[in-house]
Design an enzyme around this catalytic site. Structure first.
Site: not given
Length: 349
Positions: A72-74, A76
């Site tokens: 999951p990228c949230q 960063f």
């Protein structure tokens, strides 16, 4: 080469991997709708619809050749709070745990460019050090999907690792310096509407933020922007489905309004005439998913699945390059498979 896809979503990465020659044995995805979508195109794989922290990956040690996935990228993303390792959604440690327990010959990890920038960079460097400590030779790059034949400007960070060689990234196939122009989103969609647009009118912003391009900046309500008729679409967002959905400028208002504002004109008011936001089906096409793939769940869930995914065509180009290198191939071997010729270069930010 037997593969596991972690944080698979609806399977954009897996579609590309499989087309490139990898055999996807299993996927891990917490969201039920995404797993149901994934099962349509990879029914034979083992589907783990559970929290990745509950899975013991030692069962795959010696059985899996390649590990892939996009945590999951949230934590960063520049669009979020960027709490990095202090964010409970940070699953990089789980990716690293899977890598440690499986010990594959090679791996691919995908994320947002923000992971390698400023505040998150020390954390990213620490993760690279731990991967290197496991015996992997690393290479990483921030690539734009538009440079590889996807009708969308989507910059993503990729990390490649191999126990035997430093893997290289394929050179761009589209855009400046190549034999092909960037692919236009409207060229791919065609002149007729596909699917049903969300019921979110496009309105002129009260305080427009003007940029050099008529198709950039924030001069309309929400995060959705007009699509440049002669170029790739802006990044399809996981938050699409409402005011953050990009839109087609049917009456070509954007260049006229941009010129008006640039000349010092007052902001216009009301709804933009002829503005039509992208449907689920159109977002899927721009993301290069198979046109017959039906996304499970509510419309909101479908938009989220599409926006979160790696474009399959983007995944294919990278995976094809990696597959050839891991199997003793060279750029000369790869050239017939990708058009135009693709030579290997070391990627960098």
């Amino acid at each position: 080469m037997k593969t596991i896809d972690l944080f698979s979503g609806p399977g954009g990465l897996s579609i590309g991997l499989r087309r490139a020659g990898f055999g996807v044995e299993a996927c891990v995805e917490f969201k039920r709708d995404a797993i149901e979508t994934y099962a349509q195109h990879h029914p034979e794989a083992t589907h783990y619809n559970s929290d990745i922290r509950e899975i013991d990956f030692t069962q795959y040690q010696g059985k899996i050749d390649f590990l892939a996935g996009g945590p999951p990228c949230q934590p960063f993303s520049i669009g979020g709070l960027r709490k990095t390792s202090n964010d409970s959604r940070d699953m990089l440690p789980e990716y690293l745990r899977a890598l440690t327990e499986i010990r594959p010959a090679a791996f691919l990890m995908e994320n947002v460019p923000g992971l390698a920038q400023k505040r998150a960079r020390p954390y990213f460097d620490s993760m690279l050090a731990r991967m290197s400590g496991l015996g992997y030779k690393l290479n990483w790059a921030v690539l734009n999907s538009a440079d590889y034949g996807v009708p969308q400007k989507r910059r993503r960070l990729f990390v490649l690792g191999s126990r035997t060689t430093q893997l290289c990234f394929p050179a761009p196939t589209h855009g400046p310096g190549t034999e092909k122009d960037h692919l236009s989103a409207l060229e791919v969609l065609g002149p007729e509407q596909i699917g049903e647009s969300p019921k979110s009118p496009v309105k002129y912003a009260k305080y427009p933020d003007l940029r050099p391009s008529p198709y950039a900046g924030h001069i309309y309500n929400g995060g959705g922007r007009p699509i440049d008729p002669n170029g790739p679409c802006h990044t399809i967002l996981a938050s699409s489905g409402g005011h953050k959905t990009h839109w087609i400028d049917v009456e070509e208002v954007a260049p006229k309004y941009h010129a008006h504002l640039k000349a010092g004109g007052e902001p216009w008011k009301g709804e933009v005439p002829g503005a039509r936001r992208l449907s689920v089906e159109e977002c899927s096409i721009i993301q290069t998913f198979p046109r017959d793939l039906v996304f499970a769940g509510s419309r909101s869930s479908q938009y989220t699945q599409i926006g979160d995914a790696v474009p399959p065509d983007f995944a294919f180009v990278i995976a094809r390059s990696v597959f050839f290198q891991l199997n003793g191939g060279s750029s000369a071997d790869l050239a017939p498979a990708l058009e135009p010729d693709v030579s290997m270069i070391q990627g960098s930010l």
